[in-house]
Motif scaffolding. Structure first.
Motif, PDB file in Angstrom:
ATOM      1  N   ALA A   4       0.871  -1.297  -0.038  1.00 18.96           N
ATOM      2  CA  ALA A   4      -0.070  -0.096  -0.053  1.00 18.96           C
ATOM      3  C   ALA A   4       0.857   1.372  -0.037  1.00 18.96           C
ATOM      4  CB  ALA A   4      -0.715  -0.084   1.090  1.00 18.96           C
ATOM      5  N   ASP A   5       0.401   2.307  -0.676  1.00 24.68           N
ATOM      6  CA  ASP A   5       1.167   3.321  -0.757  1.00 24.68           C
ATOM      7  C   ASP A   5       0.068   4.633  -0.979  1.00 24.68           C
ATOM      8  OD1 ASP A   5       3.150   5.502  -0.895  1.00 24.68           O
ATOM      9  OD2 ASP A   5       3.595   4.968  -2.918  1.00 24.68           O
ATOM     10  N   ALA A   6      -0.854   4.749  -0.293  1.00 29.50           N
ATOM     11  CA  ALA A   6      -2.025   5.734  -0.369  1.00 29.50           C
ATOM     12  C   ALA A   6      -1.635   6.946  -0.613  1.00 29.50           C
ATOM     13  CB  ALA A   6      -2.906   5.505   0.864  1.00 29.50           C
ATOM     14  N   ASP A   7      -0.449   7.503  -0.119  1.00 29.33           N
ATOM     15  CA  ASP A   7       0.095   8.847  -0.535  1.00 29.33           C
ATOM     16  C   ASP A   7       0.787   9.032  -1.694  1.00 29.33           C
ATOM     17  OD1 ASP A   7      -1.696   9.847   1.648  1.00 29.33           O
ATOM     18  OD2 ASP A   7      -0.006   9.462   3.103  1.00 29.33           O
ATOM     19  N   ASP A   8       1.330   8.048  -2.319  1.00 28.21           N
ATOM     20  CA  ASP A   8       2.241   7.821  -3.485  1.00 28.21           C
ATOM     21  C   ASP A   8       3.381   8.421  -3.037  1.00 28.21           C
ATOM     22  OD1 ASP A   8       3.326   7.184  -5.863  1.00 28.21           O
ATOM     23  OD2 ASP A   8       2.444   9.055  -6.979  1.00 28.21           O
ATOM     24  N   LYS A   9       3.961   7.841  -1.898  1.00 27.92           N
ATOM     25  CA  LYS A   9       5.401   8.530  -1.216  1.00 27.92           C
ATOM     26  C   LYS A   9       6.425   8.372  -2.171  1.00 27.92           C
ATOM     27  CE  LYS A   9       3.942   8.445   3.509  1.00 27.92           C
ATOM     28  NZ  LYS A   9       4.181   7.934   4.880  1.00 27.92           N
ATOM     29  N   LYS A  35      -4.310   1.583  -2.003  1.00 27.32           N
ATOM     30  CA  LYS A  35      -4.722   1.707  -0.460  1.00 27.32           C
ATOM     31  C   LYS A  35      -5.591   0.503  -0.160  1.00 27.32           C
ATOM     32  CE  LYS A  35      -9.113   4.510  -0.670  1.00 27.32           C
ATOM     33  NZ  LYS A  35      -9.620   5.721  -0.505  1.00 27.32           N
ATOM     34  N   PRO A  36      -5.673   0.235   1.095  1.00 28.74           N
ATOM     35  CA  PRO A  36      -6.505  -0.855   1.386  1.00 28.74           C
ATOM     36  C   PRO A  36      -8.051  -0.449   1.978  1.00 28.74           C
ATOM     37  CG  PRO A  36      -5.163  -0.047   3.372  1.00 28.74           C
ATOM     38  CD  PRO A  36      -4.645   0.713   2.210  1.00 28.74           C
ATOM     39  N   ASN A  37      -8.816  -1.325   1.881  1.00 32.03           N
ATOM     40  CA  ASN A  37     -10.235  -1.048   2.213  1.00 32.03           C
ATOM     41  C   ASN A  37     -10.623  -1.563   3.601  1.00 32.03           C
ATOM     42  OD1 ASN A  37     -12.801   0.299   2.275  1.00 32.03           O
ATOM     43  ND2 ASN A  37     -13.597  -0.938   0.526  1.00 32.03           N
ATOM     44  N   MET A  38     -10.895  -0.611   4.616  1.00 30.66           N
ATOM     45  CA  MET A  38     -11.025  -1.133   5.734  1.00 30.66           C
ATOM     46  C   MET A  38     -12.770  -1.532   6.053  1.00 30.66           C
ATOM     47  SD  MET A  38      -8.398  -1.791   6.808  1.00 30.66           S
ATOM     48  CE  MET A  38      -8.404  -2.194   8.692  1.00 30.66           C
ATOM     49  N   VAL A  39     -13.232  -2.514   6.291  1.00 33.20           N
ATOM     50  CA  VAL A  39     -14.514  -3.016   6.086  1.00 33.20           C
ATOM     51  C   VAL A  39     -15.166  -3.643   7.462  1.00 33.20           C
ATOM     52  CG1 VAL A  39     -14.200  -3.005   3.826  1.00 33.20           C
ATOM     53  CG2 VAL A  39     -14.294  -5.328   5.067  1.00 33.20           C
ATOM     54  N   TRP A  40     -16.567  -3.597   7.600  1.00 33.24           N
ATOM     55  CA  TRP A  40     -16.936  -4.264   8.694  1.00 33.24           C
ATOM     56  C   TRP A  40     -17.010  -5.777   8.479  1.00 33.24           C
ATOM     57  CZ3 TRP A  40     -17.616  -2.514  13.292  1.00 33.24           C
ATOM     58  CH2 TRP A  40     -18.158  -3.226  14.404  1.00 33.24           C
ATOM     59  N   ASP A  75      -7.246   4.090  -8.090  1.00 33.16           N
ATOM     60  CA  ASP A  75      -8.398   5.104  -8.652  1.00 33.16           C
ATOM     61  C   ASP A  75      -8.097   4.746 -10.334  1.00 33.16           C
ATOM     62  OD1 ASP A  75      -9.501   7.202 -10.167  1.00 33.16           O
ATOM     63  OD2 ASP A  75      -8.682   8.698  -8.899  1.00 33.16           O
ATOM     64  N   MET A  76      -9.310   4.253 -10.909  1.00 43.00           N
ATOM     65  CA  MET A  76      -9.325   3.896 -12.209  1.00 43.00           C
ATOM     66  C   MET A  76      -9.875   4.789 -13.340  1.00 43.00           C
ATOM     67  SD  MET A  76      -7.928   0.914 -12.471  1.00 43.00           S
ATOM     68  CE  MET A  76      -8.263   0.283 -13.871  1.00 43.00           C
ATOM     69  N   GLY A  77      -9.803   6.074 -12.683  1.00 42.12           N
ATOM     70  CA  GLY A  77     -10.360   7.150 -13.535  1.00 42.12           C
ATOM     71  C   GLY A  77     -12.033   7.326 -13.747  1.00 42.12           C
ATOM     72  N   ASN A 109     -19.174   5.971  -9.171  1.00 37.39           N
ATOM     73  CA  ASN A 109     -19.498   7.341  -8.405  1.00 37.39           C
ATOM     74  C   ASN A 109     -20.233   6.763  -7.177  1.00 37.39           C
ATOM     75  OD1 ASN A 109     -18.038   9.174 -10.272  1.00 37.39           O
ATOM     76  ND2 ASN A 109     -19.848   8.734 -11.585  1.00 37.39           N
ATOM     77  N   ARG A 110     -19.958   5.510  -6.521  1.00 34.55           N
ATOM     78  CA  ARG A 110     -20.530   5.154  -5.447  1.00 34.55           C
ATOM     79  C   ARG A 110     -19.589   4.742  -4.476  1.00 34.55           C
ATOM     80  NH1 ARG A 110     -22.127   0.098  -3.271  1.00 34.55           N
ATOM     81  NH2 ARG A 110     -23.943   0.307  -2.161  1.00 34.55           N
ATOM     82  N   PRO A 111     -19.376   5.447  -3.360  1.00 32.56           N
ATOM     83  CA  PRO A 111     -18.565   4.775  -2.415  1.00 32.56           C
ATOM     84  C   PRO A 111     -18.747   3.800  -1.824  1.00 32.56           C
ATOM     85  CG  PRO A 111     -18.975   7.322  -2.035  1.00 32.56           C
ATOM     86  CD  PRO A 111     -19.903   6.680  -3.013  1.00 32.56           C
ATOM     87  N   ASP A 112     -17.926   2.971  -1.253  1.00 30.81           N
ATOM     88  CA  ASP A 112     -18.112   1.604  -0.499  1.00 30.81           C
ATOM     89  C   ASP A 112     -17.105   1.463   0.508  1.00 30.81           C
ATOM     90  OD1 ASP A 112     -18.871  -0.768   0.308  1.00 30.81           O
ATOM     91  OD2 ASP A 112     -19.144  -1.545  -1.752  1.00 30.81           O
ATOM     92  N   PHE A 113     -17.228   1.855   1.876  1.00 30.40           N
ATOM     93  CA  PHE A 113     -16.314   1.881   3.001  1.00 30.40           C
ATOM     94  C   PHE A 113     -15.377   2.808   2.521  1.00 30.40           C
ATOM     95  CE2 PHE A 113     -18.501  -2.205   3.998  1.00 30.40           C
ATOM     96  CZ  PHE A 113     -18.787  -2.135   5.285  1.00 30.40           C
ATOM     97  N   LEU A 114     -14.104   2.622   2.553  1.00 32.66           N
ATOM     98  CA  LEU A 114     -13.206   3.496   2.121  1.00 32.66           C
ATOM     99  C   LEU A 114     -12.785   3.592   0.781  1.00 32.66           C
ATOM    100  CD1 LEU A 114     -10.365   2.855   4.669  1.00 32.66           C
ATOM    101  CD2 LEU A 114     -11.981   4.585   4.791  1.00 32.66           C
ATOM    102  N   ALA A 115     -13.397   2.920  -0.152  1.00 30.23           N
ATOM    103  CA  ALA A 115     -13.256   3.004  -1.682  1.00 30.23           C
ATOM    104  C   ALA A 115     -14.224   4.085  -2.242  1.00 30.23           C
ATOM    105  CB  ALA A 115     -13.898   1.476  -2.352  1.00 30.23           C
ATOM    106  N   THR A 116     -13.539   4.990  -2.942  1.00 27.01           N
ATOM    107  CA  THR A 116     -14.483   6.023  -3.616  1.00 27.01           C
ATOM    108  C   THR A 116     -15.080   5.702  -4.733  1.00 27.01           C
ATOM    109  OG1 THR A 116     -12.464   6.898  -4.974  1.00 27.01           O
ATOM    110  CG2 THR A 116     -12.360   7.671  -2.675  1.00 27.01           C
ATOM    111  N   GLY A 117     -15.547   6.445  -5.523  1.00 25.60           N
ATOM    112  CA  GLY A 117     -16.440   6.383  -6.573  1.00 25.60           C
ATOM    113  C   GLY A 117     -15.528   6.091  -7.657  1.00 25.60           C
ATOM    114  N   THR A 118     -14.310   6.094  -7.751  1.00 26.37           N
ATOM    115  CA  THR A 118     -13.549   5.998  -8.897  1.00 26.37           C
ATOM    116  C   THR A 118     -12.602   4.839  -8.502  1.00 26.37           C
ATOM    117  OG1 THR A 118     -11.838   7.711  -8.293  1.00 26.37           O
ATOM    118  CG2 THR A 118     -13.626   8.389  -9.649  1.00 26.37           C
ATOM    119  N   GLU A 119     -12.630   4.281  -7.423  1.00 25.50           N
ATOM    120  CA  GLU A 119     -11.728   3.400  -6.942  1.00 25.50           C
ATOM    121  C   GLU A 119     -12.258   1.758  -6.988  1.00 25.50           C
ATOM    122  OE1 GLU A 119      -8.485   5.536  -3.861  1.00 25.50           O
ATOM    123  OE2 GLU A 119     -10.568   4.621  -3.188  1.00 25.50           O
TER     124      GLU A 119
END
Length: 450
Positions: free
Chosen positions: A212-217, A225-230, A366-368, A374-384
């Motif tokens: 993982a490299d969420a901030d592209d260091k 980035k990981p998804n953290m789910v219930w 992020d796949m663009g 365009n539907r978030p799912d836990f930490l996943a954004t609508g483009t991920e």
């Protein structure tokens, strides 16, 4: 039925005894040597007799058709549902097919939610509909609705002037039983292959998080980035790894949720009907039973957990070797990680300490805008989306009779799937765009060999 390892070997094949760490062995020692229509349905090798029996029971239950209660076998279907069995969507344990022109979208799944976050950071269900659209219902009950799919096709050009076409889907609600909120978010999904999932589950959290490299260091443009789910069983947030957006933490929860949401079958993890709270149904507030026994649920979980991975084909072919180099130089390998090693699981030694080649990092990317739902799912954004495993992908036509790829099946072949990539994968797509035809053919040949 437990599928047996194919005894015959092609001239360019090897056995697990020849080289345990060979790239031919996509599933490590749990690799099946079959290039035919049953390639995705082999049990792990060397399972003891008691586990073979559990796999067999799970196999039968996976393909069992549910009916409305009361019934002597498999009762409890509905009252609303998407299909009548697991195997109806995951045909031959493989990839789902998008409907043709004029066909119902019943074999696809459509996630629903409205803006906001639920109690555990989950998507907020749509009032009257829940978190997915159920397009079928029992006799005498109204179904929730359906989806009409249309495509707009656009022609593009590679750098060498050759053309390709991409089709963009549009989804329209039809035959809704009641008003759908105007701010509803819709995400289409086709059934993904289920082989090899037990090996992916055996990869340690630390191994996944190390990529993982969420901030592209490191500045390479890739920020997985990981998804953290219930986790329902643990009642806590954990790493997600299954599903198109990595929104399920374990195979047990994945299977239990599918039974509940897709077929309307209650179980100990999801004891309420998926239709509960919808205005057209009355639930029994005094009911304390559920429709799928714990033993059958666990047998299906074990069936999915113990499906082997088909071996690589023609890995030493010159064209495939060239394509492998292009796959790396284009940067595809940054997300589609070739190699992973599983951890130690004393409950199932067959998945322990295996060098596998799934071609995924199990992280979100992020796949663009082109592929966005365009539907978030836990930490996943609508483009991920989670990086999809590529192992076995070249056998899709042989096993499932089609080559529809991506989360909604819009891509009609592998090259279309590649050219839909954007966001973090834009640089890789542009490099493919600039390849010659022979290079593009070699790249596809490599992916088809996986």
């Amino acid at each position: 039925m437990v599928a047996l390892q194919v005894a015959c070997r092609k001239a360019d094949s090897i056995s697990p005894d020849d080289n345990p760490d060979s790239e031919w062995l996509s599933g490590g020692s749990q690799t099946a040597f079959d290039q035919g229509g049953g390639a995705f349905s082999h049990a792990f090798a060397s399972l003891p007799a008691n586990l073979v029996r559990i796999h067999e029971i799970g196999d039968g239950q996976f393909n069992a058709t549910f009916v409305s209660a009361p019934a002597p076998l498999n009762p409890g279907l509905g009252p609303v549902f998407n299909n009548v069995s697991c195997g109806s969507c995951h045909v031959a344990d493989g990839r789902g097919k998008v409907p043709g022109v004029g066909e119902s979208a019943a074999n696809m799944l459509f996630r629903l939610s409205i803006p906001g976050e639920g109690e555990h950071g989950n998507p907020v269900p749509v009032p009257g509909y829940g978190d997915q659209l159920q397009s079928r219902a029992l006799l005498g009950k109204p179904r929730e609705g359906d989806i009409a799919i249309t495509y707009t096709e656009t022609t593009y050009h590679f750098a060498d002037g050759a053309t390709y076409k991409l089709r963009a889907p549009t989804y329209t609600f039809t035959a809704l039983y009641t008003t759908m909120p105007g701010n509803v978010m819709l995400s289409p999904r086709v059934a993904a292959p289920i082989f090899g999932l037990g090996l992916l589950e055996a990869i340690s959290d630390n191994t996944i998080l190390a990529n993982a490299d969420a901030d592209d260091k490191d500045g390479d443009g890739i920020s997985g980035k990981p998804n953290m789910v219930w986790d329902v069983l643990k009642s806590q947030k954990v790493l997600g790894r299954f599903g198109w957006k990595a929104n399920q933490p374990t195979l047990l929860q994945q299977v239990a949720a599918a039974y509940n949401g897709d077929i309307g079958i209650t179980n100990f993890l999801f004891p309420k009907e998926s239709s509960e709270g919808q205005t057209q149904f009355d639930s029994d507030p005094n009911s304390k039973s559920y429709e799928l026994t714990d033993s059958l649920l666990h047998s299906v979980q074990f069936y999915v957990r113990s499906l082997a991975v088909p071996a690589r084909r023609i890995a030493t072919d010159a064209k495939v070797v060239e394509g492998k180099g292009l796959f790396k130089s284009a940067g595809c390998i940054k997300c589609h990680k070739a190699d992973m090693r599983t951890g130690v699981d004393v409950s199932l030694p067959q998945v322990s300490n295996q060098l596998i080649h799934p071609f995924t990092d199990l992280l979100l990317h992020d796949m663009g805008a082109g592929l966005a739902d365009n539907r978030p799912d836990f930490l996943a954004t609508g483009t991920e989306w989670r990086t999809a495993p590529l192992w076995g992908i070249g056998l899709t036509q042989k096993v499932n009779g089609h080559t529809n790829f991506l989360h909604d099946g819009r891509a009609r072949n592998l090259m279309e799937a590649i050219m839909w990539h954007g966001g973090e994968a834009l640089s890789a797509k542009n490099k493919v765009n600039n390849m010659s035809k022979s290079e593009r053919d070699a790249l596809v040949a490599f992916v088809e060999s996986l």
